[in-house]
Enzyme design. Sequence first.
Site, short mmCIF file in Angstrom:
data_model
loop_
_atom_site.label_atom_id
_atom_site.label_comp_id
_atom_site.label_asym_id
_atom_site.label_seq_id
_atom_site.Cartn_x
_atom_site.Cartn_y
_atom_site.Cartn_z
N SER A 10 30.06 -56.66 7.87
CA SER A 10 30.98 -57.56 8.59
C SER A 10 30.78 -58.97 8.03
O SER A 10 29.69 -59.54 8.14
CB SER A 10 30.66 -57.56 10.08
OG SER A 10 31.26 -58.71 10.66
N HIS A 35 34.35 -55.29 6.10
CA HIS A 35 34.80 -55.33 7.49
C HIS A 35 35.13 -56.77 7.89
O HIS A 35 34.27 -57.66 7.80
CB HIS A 35 33.70 -54.77 8.39
CG HIS A 35 34.07 -54.61 9.83
ND1 HIS A 35 34.77 -53.52 10.30
CD2 HIS A 35 33.85 -55.40 10.90
CE1 HIS A 35 34.94 -53.63 11.61
NE2 HIS A 35 34.41 -54.79 12.00
N ASP A 37 36.40 -59.23 10.83
CA ASP A 37 36.54 -59.36 12.29
C ASP A 37 37.49 -60.49 12.63
O ASP A 37 37.18 -61.66 12.40
CB ASP A 37 35.16 -59.61 12.91
CG ASP A 37 34.31 -58.36 12.93
OD1 ASP A 37 34.81 -57.32 13.42
OD2 ASP A 37 33.17 -58.40 12.45
N MET A 39 39.38 -62.52 15.50
CA MET A 39 39.25 -62.81 16.94
C MET A 39 40.14 -63.99 17.31
O MET A 39 40.29 -64.93 16.52
CB MET A 39 37.79 -63.17 17.25
CG MET A 39 36.81 -62.10 16.80
SD MET A 39 35.14 -62.48 17.36
CE MET A 39 34.22 -61.19 16.52
N HIS A 68 39.51 -55.43 11.52
CA HIS A 68 39.27 -55.13 12.94
C HIS A 68 39.91 -56.24 13.77
O HIS A 68 39.38 -57.35 13.84
CB HIS A 68 37.75 -55.04 13.15
CG HIS A 68 37.34 -54.79 14.56
ND1 HIS A 68 36.03 -54.92 14.99
CD2 HIS A 68 38.04 -54.39 15.66
CE1 HIS A 68 35.95 -54.64 16.27
NE2 HIS A 68 37.15 -54.32 16.71
N MET A 70 40.78 -58.06 17.00
CA MET A 70 40.41 -58.27 18.40
C MET A 70 41.32 -59.38 18.92
O MET A 70 40.87 -60.50 19.20
CB MET A 70 38.92 -58.64 18.48
CG MET A 70 38.01 -57.46 18.18
SD MET A 70 36.32 -57.92 17.71
CE MET A 70 36.56 -58.21 15.97
N MET A 139 32.70 -49.49 19.69
CA MET A 139 32.00 -50.77 19.81
C MET A 139 30.67 -50.53 20.51
O MET A 139 30.64 -50.08 21.66
CB MET A 139 32.82 -51.76 20.64
CG MET A 139 34.07 -52.31 19.99
SD MET A 139 33.84 -53.17 18.42
CE MET A 139 32.56 -54.36 18.79
N GLY A 144 33.11 -59.82 20.15
CA GLY A 144 33.19 -61.28 20.23
C GLY A 144 32.19 -62.00 19.33
O GLY A 144 32.51 -63.03 18.78
N PHE A 145 31.03 -61.39 19.16
CA PHE A 145 29.98 -62.09 18.42
C PHE A 145 29.12 -61.12 17.62
O PHE A 145 28.91 -59.98 18.05
CB PHE A 145 29.07 -62.87 19.38
CG PHE A 145 29.83 -63.86 20.22
CD1 PHE A 145 30.17 -65.11 19.71
CD2 PHE A 145 30.24 -63.52 21.50
CE1 PHE A 145 30.90 -66.01 20.47
CE2 PHE A 145 30.97 -64.42 22.27
CZ PHE A 145 31.31 -65.67 21.76
N GLY A 146 28.62 -61.61 16.49
CA GLY A 146 27.61 -60.85 15.75
C GLY A 146 26.25 -61.06 16.42
O GLY A 146 26.10 -61.89 17.32
N GLY A 147 25.27 -60.30 15.97
CA GLY A 147 23.90 -60.54 16.40
C GLY A 147 23.55 -60.09 17.81
O GLY A 147 22.53 -60.50 18.36
N ASP A 177 30.13 -50.15 15.52
CA ASP A 177 30.16 -51.59 15.22
C ASP A 177 29.41 -52.36 16.28
O ASP A 177 29.79 -52.38 17.45
CB ASP A 177 31.64 -52.03 15.19
CG ASP A 177 31.83 -53.48 14.79
OD1 ASP A 177 30.84 -54.16 14.48
OD2 ASP A 177 33.00 -53.92 14.78
N GLY A 178 28.30 -52.99 15.85
CA GLY A 178 27.56 -53.88 16.73
C GLY A 178 26.10 -53.49 16.87
O GLY A 178 25.80 -52.35 17.28
N GLY A 179 25.21 -54.38 16.50
CA GLY A 179 23.78 -54.13 16.69
C GLY A 179 23.21 -53.06 15.78
O GLY A 179 22.16 -52.47 16.09
N GLY A 199 26.71 -56.61 10.24
CA GLY A 199 26.83 -58.02 9.86
C GLY A 199 25.45 -58.61 9.63
O GLY A 199 25.02 -58.79 8.48
C1 DX5 Z 1 31.72 -57.96 17.06
C2 DX5 Z 1 32.21 -57.54 15.70
C3 DX5 Z 1 31.17 -56.97 14.82
C4 DX5 Z 1 30.00 -57.85 14.55
C5 DX5 Z 1 28.83 -57.03 14.14
O1 DX5 Z 1 32.80 -58.28 17.86
O2 DX5 Z 1 33.26 -56.58 15.81
O3 DX5 Z 1 31.73 -56.50 13.60
O4 DX5 Z 1 30.26 -58.83 13.59
O5 DX5 Z 1 27.75 -57.87 13.97
P1 DX5 Z 1 26.25 -57.37 13.99
O6 DX5 Z 1 26.11 -56.35 12.92
O7 DX5 Z 1 25.48 -58.63 13.72
O8 DX5 Z 1 26.00 -56.81 15.36
ZN ZN Z 2 34.09 -55.52 13.96
#
Ligand code: DX5
Ligand code: ZN
Length: 221
Positions: A10, A35, A37, A39, A68, A70, A139, A144-147, A177-179, A199
């Site tokens: 991502s 990927h 994102d 938003m 993706h 959102m 998901m 909304g956010f990475g990390g 996707d996520g974590g 990401g």
């Molecule tokens: C969250 C995004 C993800 C995010 C993943 O809304 O869709 O793609 O960037 O980030 P990590 O891998 O850091 O959880």
């Molecule tokens: Zn994503």
Amino acid sequence: MQQPTRIAPSILSADFAKLGEEVRAVDAAGADYIHVDVMDGHFVPNLTIGPAVVKALRPHSKKVFDVHLMISPVDPYLEEFANAGADIITAHPEAGAHTHRTIQEIKRLGKKAGVSLNPATHPSAVDYLLGDVDLILVMSVNPGFGGQKFIRSQLEKLRVLRQRIDQLDRPIDLEVDGGINIDTAPEAIAAGADVLVAGTATFAGGAGQYAANIAKLRGDD
Ligand code: DX5
Ligand code: ZN
């Protein structure tokens, strides 16, 4: 059938001041999909990038651009993302009333169509889309956010969807996707995921680490 694991970095976690270079770097490091994102500060509480950025990045990689969305509404923007060079366009049913229409429109534009489910959304939300979609995105954080931290209840959702996909006679990517990191990646793969979005875990440590990060996520060593 579960396909070989593919890694989709991502670019939300990339250095936005040099995005083209970052896309080239993860491409060279073995990324399968790029990927993106998108938003809107409305469907999710963050603002990121739009079709102009996708278009600017397109010449930097021949890999699959996995976009993706959102955003809500989504339908008015599909054509712009298609023209910008998206290969797969994924939308959220929670973002609008007419997901079936959205999927048909993505296909009419000649792109692969994905549907993405928030953590609280039941897997049956895709039941009547299984004949149409090319990708289902689970998901494993709230979008909304990475990390963010991986939500473990989504492993069960992956298992349910893996079974449904395996009853069909055509491939559908099952993406998570996520974590995703070196601890959660093997669990997601065991539960049936065959595309891992990452990401934070891809971009950790700078460009010199990208190849090793991607190989570890894929389970190569
Ligand atoms: C969250 C995004 C993800 C995010 C993943 O809304 O869709 O793609 O960037 O980030 P990590 O891998 O850091 O959880
Ligand atoms: Zn994503």
